[in-house]
Design an enzyme around this catalytic site. Structure first.
Site, PDB file in Angstrom:
ATOM      1  N   VAL A  50       0.814  -1.228   0.000  1.00  0.00           N
ATOM      2  CA  VAL A  50       0.000   0.000   0.000  1.00  0.00           C
ATOM      3  C   VAL A  50       0.845   1.275   0.000  1.00  0.00           C
ATOM      4  O   VAL A  50       0.345   2.357  -0.291  1.00  0.00           O
ATOM      5  CB  VAL A  50      -0.990   0.034   1.193  1.00  0.00           C
ATOM      6  CG1 VAL A  50      -2.060  -1.026   1.037  1.00  0.00           C
ATOM      7  CG2 VAL A  50      -0.266  -0.098   2.541  1.00  0.00           C
ATOM      8  N   ASN A  92      -7.530  -1.569   4.860  1.00  0.00           N
ATOM      9  CA  ASN A  92      -7.386  -2.431   6.040  1.00  0.00           C
ATOM     10  C   ASN A  92      -5.926  -2.734   6.386  1.00  0.00           C
ATOM     11  O   ASN A  92      -5.602  -2.912   7.561  1.00  0.00           O
ATOM     12  CB  ASN A  92      -8.146  -3.741   5.766  1.00  0.00           C
ATOM     13  CG  ASN A  92      -7.786  -4.830   6.738  1.00  0.00           C
ATOM     14  OD1 ASN A  92      -8.234  -4.828   7.888  1.00  0.00           O
ATOM     15  ND2 ASN A  92      -6.935  -5.768   6.306  1.00  0.00           N
ATOM     16  N   SER A 136      -8.851   2.406  14.906  1.00  0.00           N
ATOM     17  CA  SER A 136      -8.679   1.553  16.086  1.00  0.00           C
ATOM     18  C   SER A 136      -9.110   2.353  17.295  1.00  0.00           C
ATOM     19  O   SER A 136      -9.105   3.591  17.279  1.00  0.00           O
ATOM     20  CB  SER A 136      -7.206   1.165  16.184  1.00  0.00           C
ATOM     21  OG  SER A 136      -6.817   0.979  17.517  1.00  0.00           O
ATOM     22  N   TYR A 149       1.797   3.542  16.599  1.00  0.00           N
ATOM     23  CA  TYR A 149       0.582   2.911  16.047  1.00  0.00           C
ATOM     24  C   TYR A 149      -0.637   3.776  16.359  1.00  0.00           C
ATOM     25  O   TYR A 149      -1.454   4.077  15.483  1.00  0.00           O
ATOM     26  CB  TYR A 149       0.426   1.521  16.664  1.00  0.00           C
ATOM     27  CG  TYR A 149      -0.818   0.793  16.227  1.00  0.00           C
ATOM     28  CD1 TYR A 149      -0.884   0.143  15.002  1.00  0.00           C
ATOM     29  CD2 TYR A 149      -1.951   0.760  17.047  1.00  0.00           C
ATOM     30  CE1 TYR A 149      -2.035  -0.524  14.607  1.00  0.00           C
ATOM     31  CE2 TYR A 149      -3.101   0.090  16.657  1.00  0.00           C
ATOM     32  CZ  TYR A 149      -3.135  -0.550  15.433  1.00  0.00           C
ATOM     33  OH  TYR A 149      -4.275  -1.194  15.041  1.00  0.00           O
ATOM     34  N   ALA A 203      -0.700   6.932  17.077  1.00  0.00           N
ATOM     35  CA  ALA A 203      -0.616   8.182  16.301  1.00  0.00           C
ATOM     36  C   ALA A 203      -1.052   7.939  14.861  1.00  0.00           C
ATOM     37  O   ALA A 203      -1.745   8.774  14.252  1.00  0.00           O
ATOM     38  CB  ALA A 203       0.808   8.731  16.351  1.00  0.00           C
ATOM     39  N   SER A 204      -0.681   6.777  14.311  1.00  0.00           N
ATOM     40  CA  SER A 204      -1.059   6.494  12.913  1.00  0.00           C
ATOM     41  C   SER A 204      -2.583   6.405  12.793  1.00  0.00           C
ATOM     42  O   SER A 204      -3.165   6.835  11.791  1.00  0.00           O
ATOM     43  CB  SER A 204      -0.396   5.197  12.419  1.00  0.00           C
ATOM     44  OG  SER A 204      -1.035   4.034  12.920  1.00  0.00           O
TER      45      SER A 204
END
Ligand SMILES: NC(=O)c1ccc[n+]([C@@H]2O[C@H](COP(=O)([O-])OP(=O)(O)OC[C@H]3O[C@@H](n4cnc5c(N)ncnc54)[C@H](O)[C@@H]3O)[C@@H](O)[C@H]2O)c1
Length: 256
Positions: A57, A84, A136, A149, A151-152
């Site tokens: 991706v 995803n 999430s 993670y 922050a993403s």
């Protein structure tokens, strides 16, 4: 003509379950991933009506090829894009090599950005199209031991909100799904304070069902963020009403 869905990270976990869910509902599925073995297994399960292929991706050219491969079977239309694919490293921030943290941002954020940008022309020419981004529950409050993670997923949250408003005039809805921990390879062997206090209660099939539900017509009027599972719904509702000092306190308790 059948509806179509492009799913990234479709070789395993939530992506694979989502591919099978949409195929069962009659969609033509384009399942893409970097995992060749997982893709071969998915292709065997889906059958020849569907498309599978390699796509990292992070690669904008790869996105164009993947979209071409799927939409050549659908008259150039794309009903649903499911962003995803994602990766995670847990542990204390300073102890995770910087390159690994940068990779989390590249896959989880740049990957979604690339996908939305490349898919837009196809979604725009399709009546009532949808984008579903896997965010999430770690996008509710920044999570220690999952800092990059988390922050993403905040970035995914912002992108989702912005594009849902920007693309409303194009008849495209954009939704973010917020599961808490899901029993997939991503959390295999993960032992951090928040998994110990909250447990891992969701299955990939639970989340796949929520992705499918997110593209049903009645959802067009619902909120942009969709919490998945009782725990995430509760956390989301609490964070909407709690003052910020209380959110910090609760998150401190849950993560230490
Ligand atoms: N498992 C959880 O607890 C959980 C909770 C909330 C949200 N999510 C999110 O759900 C999504 C799916 O997670 P999962 O639990 O199924 O993970 P998983 O590790 O089981 O599957 C992820 C898939 O993404 C693929 N992938 C990784 N890097 C890629 C890349 N650069 N390009 C294309 N594909 C790539 C992997 O090969 C794998 O097949 C992720 O975005 C994740 O952040 C997971």
């Amino acid at each position: 003509m059948s509806k179509s869905v492009l799913i990234t990270g479709a070789a395993a976990g939530i992506g694979r379950a989502t591919a099978l869910r949409f195929a069962a509902a009659g969609y033509i599925v384009g399942g893409f991933d970097v995992d060749r073995d997982g893709l071969a297994a998915l292709a065997a399960d889906l059958g020849s009506r569907h498309v599978t292929g390699e796509l990292d991706v992070r690669d904008a050219d790869g996105w164009r090829a993947a979209l071409d491969a799927l939409t050549s079977r659908t008259g150039g239309e794309l009903d649903v894009l499911v962003n995803n694919a994602g990766i995670l490293r847990s542990g204390r921030f300073a102890e995770i090599p910087l390159a690994d943290q940068q990779r989390i941002i590249e896959v989880n954020v740049t990957g979604v950005l690339n996908g939305c940008h490349a898919a837009y022309p196809y979604l725009k020419r399709t009546q009532g199209a949808h984008v579903v981004n896997l965010a999430s529950a770690s996008a509710i409050y920044g999570q220690p031991e999952l800092a990059a993670y988390s922050a993403s997923k905040f970035a995914v949250r912002g992108l989702t909100e912005a594009l849902d408003l920007e693309w409303a005039g194009d008849d495209i809805t954009v939704r973010a799904l917020w599961p808490l921990f899901v029993n997939t390879a991503m959390v295999d062997g993960m032992d951090i304070a928040s998994t110990r206090s909250l447990g891992i209660r969701l299955t990939a099939d639970d989340v796949a069902e929520a992705v499918y539900d997110a593209v049903q017509p009645r959802r067009r009027l619902g909120g942009v963020h969709i919490a998945v599972g009782r725990q995430a719904k509760l956390m989301r509702a609490a964070s909407d009403i709690a003052p910020s000092w209380m959110s910090r306190l609760v998150n401190k308790r849950l993560t230490s």
